[in-house]
Design a protein around this motif. Structure first.
Motif, PDB file in Angstrom:
ATOM      1  N   ASP A 167       6.562 -22.277   0.906  1.00 13.04           N
ATOM      2  CA  ASP A 167       7.946 -22.706   1.037  1.00 13.04           C
ATOM      3  C   ASP A 167       8.057 -24.120   1.601  1.00 13.04           C
ATOM      4  OD1 ASP A 167       7.822 -22.655   3.853  1.00 13.04           O
ATOM      5  OD2 ASP A 167       9.112 -20.906   4.078  1.00 13.04           O
ATOM      6  N   ALA A 168       9.280 -24.618   1.683  1.00 13.28           N
ATOM      7  CA  ALA A 168       9.513 -26.018   2.050  1.00 13.28           C
ATOM      8  C   ALA A 168       9.114 -26.317   3.489  1.00 13.28           C
ATOM      9  CB  ALA A 168      10.982 -26.369   1.838  1.00 13.28           C
ATOM     10  N   ASN A 169       8.913 -25.278   4.308  1.00 15.35           N
ATOM     11  CA  ASN A 169       8.511 -25.465   5.704  1.00 15.35           C
ATOM     12  C   ASN A 169       7.013 -25.266   5.920  1.00 15.35           C
ATOM     13  OD1 ASN A 169      11.232 -25.888   6.694  1.00 15.35           O
ATOM     14  ND2 ASN A 169      11.556 -23.693   6.364  1.00 15.35           N
ATOM     15  N   GLY A 170       6.267 -25.066   4.835  1.00 11.02           N
ATOM     16  CA  GLY A 170       4.827 -24.905   4.946  1.00 11.02           C
ATOM     17  C   GLY A 170       4.370 -23.480   5.173  1.00 11.02           C
ATOM     18  N   LYS A 171       5.296 -22.521   5.169  1.00 14.46           N
ATOM     19  CA  LYS A 171       4.920 -21.107   5.315  1.00 14.46           C
ATOM     20  C   LYS A 171       4.409 -20.596   3.972  1.00 14.46           C
ATOM     21  CE  LYS A 171       6.246 -18.230   8.136  1.00 14.46           C
ATOM     22  NZ  LYS A 171       5.589 -17.410   9.189  1.00 14.46           N
ATOM     23  N   ARG A 172       3.391 -19.750   4.018  1.00 14.46           N
ATOM     24  CA  ARG A 172       2.843 -19.146   2.807  1.00 14.46           C
ATOM     25  C   ARG A 172       3.153 -17.659   2.821  1.00 14.46           C
ATOM     26  NH1 ARG A 172       0.421 -22.091   6.430  1.00 14.46           N
ATOM     27  NH2 ARG A 172      -1.638 -21.146   6.393  1.00 14.46           N
ATOM     28  N   ASP A 195       9.147  -4.345  -5.586  1.00 12.51           N
ATOM     29  CA  ASP A 195       8.928  -2.905  -5.729  1.00 12.51           C
ATOM     30  C   ASP A 195       9.848  -2.251  -6.749  1.00 12.51           C
ATOM     31  OD1 ASP A 195      11.369  -2.919  -4.471  1.00 12.51           O
ATOM     32  OD2 ASP A 195      10.684  -1.993  -2.608  1.00 12.51           O
ATOM     33  N   GLY A 196      10.553  -3.078  -7.520  1.00 14.00           N
ATOM     34  CA  GLY A 196      11.491  -2.536  -8.491  1.00 14.00           C
ATOM     35  C   GLY A 196      12.937  -2.701  -8.062  1.00 14.00           C
ATOM     36  N   ARG A 197      13.133  -2.932  -6.755  1.00 10.21           N
ATOM     37  CA  ARG A 197      14.492  -3.116  -6.233  1.00 10.21           C
ATOM     38  C   ARG A 197      14.663  -4.463  -5.543  1.00 10.21           C
ATOM     39  NH1 ARG A 197      12.826   1.814  -4.666  1.00 10.21           N
ATOM     40  NH2 ARG A 197      12.479   1.080  -2.528  1.00 10.21           N
ATOM     41  N   GLU A 198      13.665  -4.874  -4.753  1.00  8.56           N
ATOM     42  CA  GLU A 198      13.770  -6.118  -4.007  1.00  8.56           C
ATOM     43  C   GLU A 198      12.381  -6.694  -3.726  1.00  8.56           C
ATOM     44  OE1 GLU A 198      15.704  -5.300  -0.332  1.00  8.56           O
ATOM     45  OE2 GLU A 198      14.269  -3.757   0.286  1.00  8.56           O
ATOM     46  N   TRP A 199      12.364  -7.983  -3.367  1.00  6.88           N
ATOM     47  CA  TRP A 199      11.124  -8.641  -3.004  1.00  6.88           C
ATOM     48  C   TRP A 199      10.856  -8.435  -1.509  1.00  6.88           C
ATOM     49  CZ3 TRP A 199       7.637 -10.753  -6.259  1.00  6.88           C
ATOM     50  CH2 TRP A 199       8.059 -11.024  -7.562  1.00  6.88           C
ATOM     51  N   ASN A 200       9.630  -8.043  -1.175  1.00  9.56           N
ATOM     52  CA  ASN A 200       9.229  -7.835   0.215  1.00  9.56           C
ATOM     53  C   ASN A 200       8.022  -8.701   0.528  1.00  9.56           C
ATOM     54  OD1 ASN A 200      11.050  -5.504   0.931  1.00  9.56           O
ATOM     55  ND2 ASN A 200       9.971  -4.593  -0.802  1.00  9.56           N
ATOM     56  N   SER A 201       7.944  -9.160   1.770  1.00 12.57           N
ATOM     57  CA  SER A 201       6.816  -9.976   2.200  1.00 12.57           C
ATOM     58  C   SER A 201       5.669  -9.072   2.651  1.00 12.57           C
ATOM     59  CB  SER A 201       7.246 -10.899   3.353  1.00 12.57           C
ATOM     60  OG  SER A 201       6.135 -11.635   3.827  1.00 12.57           O
ATOM     61  N   PHE A 202       4.574  -9.081   1.874  1.00 12.14           N
ATOM     62  CA  PHE A 202       3.386  -8.312   2.235  1.00 12.14           C
ATOM     63  C   PHE A 202       2.559  -9.051   3.284  1.00 12.14           C
ATOM     64  CE2 PHE A 202      -1.151  -7.389   1.534  1.00 12.14           C
ATOM     65  CZ  PHE A 202      -1.160  -6.008   1.684  1.00 12.14           C
ATOM     66  N   LEU A 203       2.609 -10.391   3.220  1.00 11.63           N
ATOM     67  CA  LEU A 203       1.821 -11.214   4.138  1.00 11.63           C
ATOM     68  C   LEU A 203       2.515 -12.555   4.286  1.00 11.63           C
ATOM     69  CD1 LEU A 203      -0.917 -11.834   5.667  1.00 11.63           C
ATOM     70  CD2 LEU A 203      -1.748 -12.708   3.478  1.00 11.63           C
ATOM     71  N   SER A 204       2.572 -13.073   5.506  1.00 13.52           N
ATOM     72  CA  SER A 204       3.077 -14.430   5.731  1.00 13.52           C
ATOM     73  C   SER A 204       2.123 -15.167   6.647  1.00 13.52           C
ATOM     74  CB  SER A 204       4.488 -14.404   6.334  1.00 13.52           C
ATOM     75  OG  SER A 204       4.479 -13.822   7.630  1.00 13.52           O
ATOM     76  N   LEU A 205       1.915 -16.440   6.360  1.00 12.82           N
ATOM     77  CA  LEU A 205       1.010 -17.283   7.128  1.00 12.82           C
ATOM     78  C   LEU A 205       1.719 -18.590   7.496  1.00 12.82           C
ATOM     79  CD1 LEU A 205      -2.183 -16.895   4.896  1.00 12.82           C
ATOM     80  CD2 LEU A 205      -1.808 -15.821   7.111  1.00 12.82           C
ATOM     81  N   PRO A 206       1.498 -19.122   8.689  1.00 15.77           N
ATOM     82  CA  PRO A 206       0.627 -18.575   9.726  1.00 15.77           C
ATOM     83  C   PRO A 206       1.225 -17.329  10.371  1.00 15.77           C
ATOM     84  CG  PRO A 206       1.781 -20.519  10.536  1.00 15.77           C
ATOM     85  CD  PRO A 206       2.110 -20.406   9.089  1.00 15.77           C
ATOM     86  N   ARG A 207       0.345 -16.385  10.735  1.00 10.66           N
ATOM     87  CA  ARG A 207       0.802 -15.166  11.395  1.00 10.66           C
ATOM     88  C   ARG A 207       1.182 -15.431  12.841  1.00 10.66           C
ATOM     89  NH1 ARG A 207      -4.358 -12.494   8.589  1.00 10.66           N
ATOM     90  NH2 ARG A 207      -5.030 -14.575   9.224  1.00 10.66           N
ATOM     91  N   ASP A 208       0.471 -16.375  13.472  1.00 15.10           N
ATOM     92  CA  ASP A 208       0.755 -16.778  14.846  1.00 15.10           C
ATOM     93  C   ASP A 208       0.089 -18.129  15.061  1.00 15.10           C
ATOM     94  OD1 ASP A 208      -2.079 -16.283  15.746  1.00 15.10           O
ATOM     95  OD2 ASP A 208      -1.527 -14.220  15.285  1.00 15.10           O
ATOM     96  N   ASP A 209       0.166 -18.651  16.283  1.00 17.68           N
ATOM     97  CA  ASP A 209      -0.364 -19.992  16.552  1.00 17.68           C
ATOM     98  C   ASP A 209      -1.870 -20.085  16.367  1.00 17.68           C
ATOM     99  OD1 ASP A 209       2.119 -20.999  17.044  1.00 17.68           O
ATOM    100  OD2 ASP A 209       2.005 -20.832  19.214  1.00 17.68           O
ATOM    101  N   CYS A 210      -2.565 -18.963  16.423  1.00 18.77           N
ATOM    102  CA  CYS A 210      -4.016 -18.997  16.203  1.00 18.77           C
ATOM    103  C   CYS A 210      -4.356 -19.338  14.750  1.00 18.77           C
ATOM    104  CB  CYS A 210      -4.649 -17.661  16.586  1.00 18.77           C
ATOM    105  SG  CYS A 210      -4.817 -17.382  18.366  1.00 18.77           S
ATOM    106  N   ASP A 211      -3.397 -19.179  13.836  1.00 17.46           N
ATOM    107  CA  ASP A 211      -3.640 -19.542  12.441  1.00 17.46           C
ATOM    108  C   ASP A 211      -3.491 -21.033  12.201  1.00 17.46           C
ATOM    109  OD1 ASP A 211      -4.515 -17.420  10.871  1.00 17.46           O
ATOM    110  OD2 ASP A 211      -2.517 -16.569  10.705  1.00 17.46           O
ATOM    111  N   ASN A 212      -2.943 -21.763  13.160  1.00 19.20           N
ATOM    112  CA  ASN A 212      -2.845 -23.210  13.017  1.00 19.20           C
ATOM    113  C   ASN A 212      -4.229 -23.819  13.152  1.00 19.20           C
ATOM    114  OD1 ASN A 212      -0.041 -23.106  12.758  1.00 19.20           O
ATOM    115  ND2 ASN A 212       0.237 -23.160  14.979  1.00 19.20           N
TER     116      ASN A 212
END
Length: 325
Positions: A234-239, A245-262
């Motif tokens: 996305d435009a803020n650098g989040k992945r 699932d047939g009804r809506e889009w859900n986030s299975f994973l987002s990165l960074p998960r916390d500051d340790c991912d930086n």
């Protein structure tokens, strides 16, 4: 579409299984700015469901624009007769064919052999779909990478880029768009998955290919998968890894998960641990802090004859920039 045909505003090209559609869209309501894009069929493009944009560098007035496939196999976007964007391709005369596939790939083919002249999967924007490569083509000296939108309403190339660095041990990094700063990394391929993303195996098959012509990572749908999957920068650098699932889009994973991912948040030779309120850093065994500088150094010189290896649980392997396989 075949040679000498065109697509104008309020017309769309729909994939055979009604999975995707191609056409003019505007990211802003009641706006005169429009783009040629691909989005999920029956999912309004303004709801951040556009997976590919042709003319992301320059918008057009849809009422004055058309997407034309020439008889000699060039796909061109015109606005009032002026070329705005094109594939810059050619094929055998009157043999060009443009097709939107159910994978989301827009493929321009030529001849009875259906030779691929150009495909959108080689020119990703901010979204990676199963079947797209993420890596590097040594034959053309070009990367397969994806770049964020500038904002939610502006598809021009933004501030963040995800690419494979073709070190001797390749790694996937998120960088500032000018490439000056590493912001995050997944860790390299370990033979089964990317070391920091083993959970991807739950929804996708992962394949890594490396030879003299190309090196890339690719995902494929698992057999009889009942869901749609896409990866979004996305435009803020989040992945995000998003699942429909047939009804809506859900986030299975987002990165960074916390500051340790930086990237390098605790410095070299350190272990980052997420606490309730903040992160904490400690040196690996055999290392000590470097005073006021972030990171750690060896207590004593490295000795190959006596050193032993042990597994440090729950950490990424080191940056592979200077590693050798």
């Amino acid at each position: 579409m075949t040679g000498n045909s065109s697509l104008i505003n309020n017309q769309t090209l729909i994939s055979a299984g009604s999975m995707f559609q191609l056409g003019f869209f505007s990211p802003v309501n009641n706006s005169g700015t429009a783009y040629i894009g691909i989005w999920y069929y029956n999912h309004p493009p303004r709801e951040n469901k556009v997976v590919w944009v042709a003319n992301r560098d320059k918008s057009v007035d849809a009422s004055m624009a058309s997407l034309n496939l020439t008889s000699d196999g060039n796909l061109i976007l015109f606005e009032e007769g002026t070329e705005v964007w094109s594939t810059g391709t050619s094929a055998e005369l009157n043999s060009a064919r443009l097709q939107l596939l159910d994978s989301g790939n827009l493929a321009l083919t030529a001849g009875n052999s259906n030779r691929t002249v150009w495909q959108s999967f080689d020119h990703a924007c901010d979204t990676i779909l199963p079947g797209m490569k993420l890596g590097f083509d040594f034959r053309t000296n070009t990367p397969w990478q994806f770049v964020s939108w500038m904002s939610a309403t502006d598809p021009s190339p933004g501030k963040y880029i995800v690419k494979m660095e073709t070190y001797k041990v390749p790694d996937f990094l998120i960088l500032s768009v000018n490439g000056s700063a590493k912001l995050g990394r997944t860790g390299p391929w370990n033979g089964q998955w990317l070391v920091d993303l083993p959970m991807l195996r739950n929804v996708l098959n992962l394949i890594y290919v490396s030879n003299q012509n190309e090196t890339y990572y690719i995902t494929e749908y698992q057999i009889r998968s009942p869901v749609l999957v896409r990866m979004l920068l996305d435009a803020n650098g989040k992945r995000y890894l998003l699942i429909f699932d047939g009804r809506e889009w859900n986030s299975f994973l987002s990165l960074p998960r916390d500051d340790c991912d930086n990237y390098n948040s605790c410095g070299n030779n350190s272990v980052c641990t997420k606490g309730y309120y903040s992160i904490s850093c400690r040196c690996l065994e055999g290392f000590v802090e470097i005073g006021s500088v972030v990171g750690c150094k060896r207590k004593e010189p490295f000795c190959c004859s006596s050193i032993q290896f042990r597994k440090e649980p729950s950490v990424k392997v080191p940056d592979t920039e200077n590693a050798t396989s």
